[in-house]
Design an enzyme around this catalytic site. Structure first.
Site, PDB file in Angstrom:
ATOM      1  N   ASP A   1       3.046  -4.601  -5.351  1.00  0.00           N
ATOM      2  CA  ASP A   1       3.292  -3.387  -6.135  1.00  0.00           C
ATOM      3  C   ASP A   1       3.755  -3.717  -7.549  1.00  0.00           C
ATOM      4  O   ASP A   1       3.328  -3.081  -8.519  1.00  0.00           O
ATOM      5  CB  ASP A   1       4.325  -2.503  -5.436  1.00  0.00           C
ATOM      6  CG  ASP A   1       3.793  -1.882  -4.153  1.00  0.00           C
ATOM      7  OD1 ASP A   1       2.584  -2.000  -3.879  1.00  0.00           O
ATOM      8  OD2 ASP A   1       4.593  -1.271  -3.424  1.00  0.00           O
TER       9      ASP A   1
ATOM     10  N   GLY B   1      -6.818   4.833  -5.897  1.00  0.00           N
ATOM     11  CA  GLY B   1      -6.814   5.927  -4.938  1.00  0.00           C
ATOM     12  C   GLY B   1      -7.226   5.383  -3.583  1.00  0.00           C
ATOM     13  O   GLY B   1      -7.248   4.174  -3.366  1.00  0.00           O
TER      14      GLY B   1
ATOM     15  N   GLY C   1      -9.328   4.013  -0.628  1.00  0.00           N
ATOM     16  CA  GLY C   1     -10.577   3.272  -0.491  1.00  0.00           C
ATOM     17  C   GLY C   1     -10.970   2.536  -1.751  1.00  0.00           C
ATOM     18  O   GLY C   1     -10.139   2.237  -2.602  1.00  0.00           O
TER      19      GLY C   1
ATOM     20  N   HIS D   1      -4.725  -4.916  -6.312  1.00  0.00           N
ATOM     21  CA  HIS D   1      -3.676  -4.347  -5.461  1.00  0.00           C
ATOM     22  C   HIS D   1      -4.207  -4.081  -4.049  1.00  0.00           C
ATOM     23  O   HIS D   1      -3.540  -4.396  -3.059  1.00  0.00           O
ATOM     24  CB  HIS D   1      -3.133  -3.062  -6.092  1.00  0.00           C
ATOM     25  CG  HIS D   1      -1.969  -2.482  -5.378  1.00  0.00           C
ATOM     26  ND1 HIS D   1      -2.069  -1.343  -4.605  1.00  0.00           N
ATOM     27  CD2 HIS D   1      -0.669  -2.879  -5.307  1.00  0.00           C
ATOM     28  CE1 HIS D   1      -0.875  -1.064  -4.099  1.00  0.00           C
ATOM     29  NE2 HIS D   1      -0.008  -1.980  -4.510  1.00  0.00           N
ATOM     30  N   ASP D   2      -5.402  -3.501  -3.953  1.00  0.00           N
ATOM     31  CA  ASP D   2      -6.009  -3.258  -2.637  1.00  0.00           C
ATOM     32  C   ASP D   2      -6.170  -4.563  -1.865  1.00  0.00           C
ATOM     33  O   ASP D   2      -5.877  -4.634  -0.670  1.00  0.00           O
ATOM     34  CB  ASP D   2      -7.377  -2.589  -2.780  1.00  0.00           C
ATOM     35  CG  ASP D   2      -7.298  -1.127  -3.202  1.00  0.00           C
ATOM     36  OD1 ASP D   2      -6.179  -0.589  -3.333  1.00  0.00           O
ATOM     37  OD2 ASP D   2      -8.367  -0.522  -3.409  1.00  0.00           O
TER      38      ASP D   2
END
Length: 147
Positions: free
Chosen positions: A121, A57, A59, A75-76
């Site tokens: 992704d 989600g 942050g 991923h972040d």
């Protein structure tokens, strides 16, 4: 409706789209959502992967609480590297890919923003498909568990 009216209506719509500066390709997040749908169990929806753990989600902070949350953490960081190192805009970058035989193939030249973001992704979506979803880790108290 008369043909002339349709022509005028079409011209107005086209000029409004141009004025709004809407990109011609779908946003990357739509591509990412489709990749997730392709890899996760049928009984889950991609939306169940938002607000999961400490990093799935908007942050993120603290230590990922499980393997699925680590997918989001990686991923972040991948998006962060794409922005800082390669000067890409991951959330709006369009790219080409193919969903086939339970895997995802990213197209485009290596090192381009499109390929870098697609690979971020792709890796995350495949990780989601390989990780256990723990119901109790959805909507956790991030102030308590993610410091």
């Amino acid at each position: 409706m008369y043909p002339a009216h349709l022509l005028i209506l079409s011209a107005v719509c086209v000029s409004l789209l141009g004025a709004a500066n809407i990109p011609p390709h779908p946003l990357n997040l739509i591509n990412f959502m489709n990749m997730i749908r392709y890899t996760i169990p049928c009984e889950k929806t991609w939306g169940e992967y938002t607000n999961y753990g400490c990093y799935c989600g908007a942050g993120g902070s603290g230590t990922p609480i499980d393997a699925l949350d680590r997918c989001c953490y990686v991923h972040d960081n991948c998006y962060g590297d794409a922005e800082k190192i390669h000067k890409c805009s991951p959330k709006t970058q369009s790219y080409s890919y193919k969903l086939t035989r339970r895997t995802i193939i990213c197209y485009g030249a290596a090192g381009t923003c499109a390929r870098i973001v697609c690979d971020c992704d792709r890796t995350a979506a495949l990780c989601f498909g390989d990780s256990e979803y723990i119901e109790g880790h959805k909507r956790i108290d991030t102030k308590r568990y993610c410091q």
